[in-house]
Design an enzyme around this catalytic site. Structure first.
Site, short mmCIF file in Angstrom:
data_model
loop_
_atom_site.label_atom_id
_atom_site.label_comp_id
_atom_site.label_asym_id
_atom_site.label_seq_id
_atom_site.Cartn_x
_atom_site.Cartn_y
_atom_site.Cartn_z
N CYS A 111 17.05 -57.27 -80.26
CA CYS A 111 16.52 -57.17 -78.90
C CYS A 111 17.53 -57.77 -77.90
CB CYS A 111 15.16 -57.85 -78.83
SG CYS A 111 14.20 -57.39 -77.39
N HIS B 99 12.31 -55.87 -83.83
CA HIS B 99 12.21 -57.27 -84.23
C HIS B 99 11.84 -57.41 -85.70
CE1 HIS B 99 12.29 -59.36 -80.28
NE2 HIS B 99 11.88 -58.18 -79.82
N GLU C 122 11.99 -60.04 -87.48
CA GLU C 122 11.35 -61.34 -87.73
C GLU C 122 9.86 -61.32 -87.41
OE1 GLU C 122 12.90 -60.46 -85.12
OE2 GLU C 122 12.13 -61.46 -83.33
#
Lengths: 242, 92
Positions: free
Chosen positions: A89, A206, A208
């Site tokens: 990002c 993302h 994570e």
């Protein structure tokens, strides 16, 4: 492994995803260190993460100011030496501004901030962060951005494609790439690219935020398992006790 | 002496500009039917010190190249003039 990988996570004023990376790193047994942007030493990091957020308020352009933060000198050197770097990002935006990856991320074509689950087709499993993946795999990861429209000139895009460095594209759940499945107007539906050597990955989604079943998906883990696999195979890293 | 530069940062031609398109749509909805393309950009006004015009031009050029515009997607041009001292209270 006698110890977990040491991961340096860079934190700029306005970064918002560093604790998600730290959380997932802890689940995986990694030693995660948050590195403030004014620091110049990454320690003995095995890999570096530039997380999502709005570094320096996204002022002027996303990543434009972060690029000059002292920590970026260390990140640039680390990347040039072949060290694994993931920019997700805002991290991807910073890598582009810093010239570590080509191109730039522009405002989404519909002007809205888009926060949603997004399917991605893996185009090429090139590089450190993708060893556990195969071309044609479909990942489901969250996106959360207002400026994710990948742009580069046609010659750069052609070169990226020719060299297998376009590693993921926005797609539908069946892996079909189309304008309808493109959430931001990225040229050629590009969601992620790697550098020539494959050690630096920039991607808008993302991983994570999709590394635990409790949050709705674990596809992000496949990137982190790839990193572990790659690190374990490095004699230099093994010498340091991984 | 002090200089004042007004730097215009523009998206390169051919790069889609959804902000400009949205503004154009807004103008047309107000009845400005003849509005064609609108391109959005940035105006940056910089006040700074330089020995003479040549040095000032060089400084702005360098600022644009290093930070103010990203050449992948933007161009920059500028107008430069002497930054006049604000008038004294008595004169004003």
């Amino acid at each position: 492994m006698s110890r977990g990988p040491r991961i340096a996570v860079a934190v700029f004023p306005g970064t918002w995803s560093e604790r998600d990376f730290a959380h997932v790193g802890a689940l995986l047994g990694w030693e995660v260190r948050l590195v403030w942007h004014t620091e110049t030493d990454l320690g003995s990091a095995d890999a570096v993460v530039l997380p999502g957020g709005f570094a320096h308020g996204d002022h002027l352009r996303t990543g434009a100011i972060a690029r000059f933060s002292p920590v970026m000198r260390a990140v640039t050197e680390f990347a040039a030496e072949g060290g694994p770097v993931l920019g997700s990002c805002n991290g991807f935006q910073i890598l582009c501004e810093a010239g570590i990856l080509p191109g730039v991320l522009l405002r989404n074509d519909h002007l809205a901030f888009r926060c949603d689950w997004q399917a991605l087709r893996v185009e090429s499993a090139a590089g450190t962060w993708l060893e556990e993946l195969a071309a044609g795999d479909v990942l489901r990861l969250p996106i959360s951005h207002g400026q994710g429209r990948y742009y580069a000139d046609a010659a750069t895009l052609d070169e990226l494609e020719r060299s297998g460095r376009v590693v993921m594209r926005y797609a539908d759940e069946a892996g079909r790439v189309s304008d309808e499945a493109n959430p931001n107007g990225s040229l050629r539906s590009i969601a992620g690219i790697v550098n020539e050597r494959g050690n630096v990955l920039g991607m808008m989604p993302h991983p994570e935020r999709a590394s635990e079943a409790e949050v709705g998906g674990t596809d992000g883990l496949r990137l982190f398992r790839s990193l572990e696999r790659w690190l374990t195979a490095q004699p230099a890293v093994a010498e340091r006790g991984l | 002496m002090r200089w004042l530069a007004e730097v215009h940062v523009r998206l390169r031609p051919g790069i889609a500009d959804p902000e400009g398109q949205t503004i154009a749509g807004g103008l047309r909805s107000l009845g400005f039917d003849s509005v064609g393309e609108v391109r959005a950009g940035k105006l940056l006004r910089l006040s700074f010190e330089a020995a003479d015009r040549e040095a000032a031009e060089g400084a702005v050029s360098s600022m644009c190249r290093q930070l103010l515009a990203n050449p992948v997607m933007e161009t920059a041009d500028w107008e430069l003039r002497a930054d006049e001292e604000p008038p004294d209270e008595e004169e004003a």
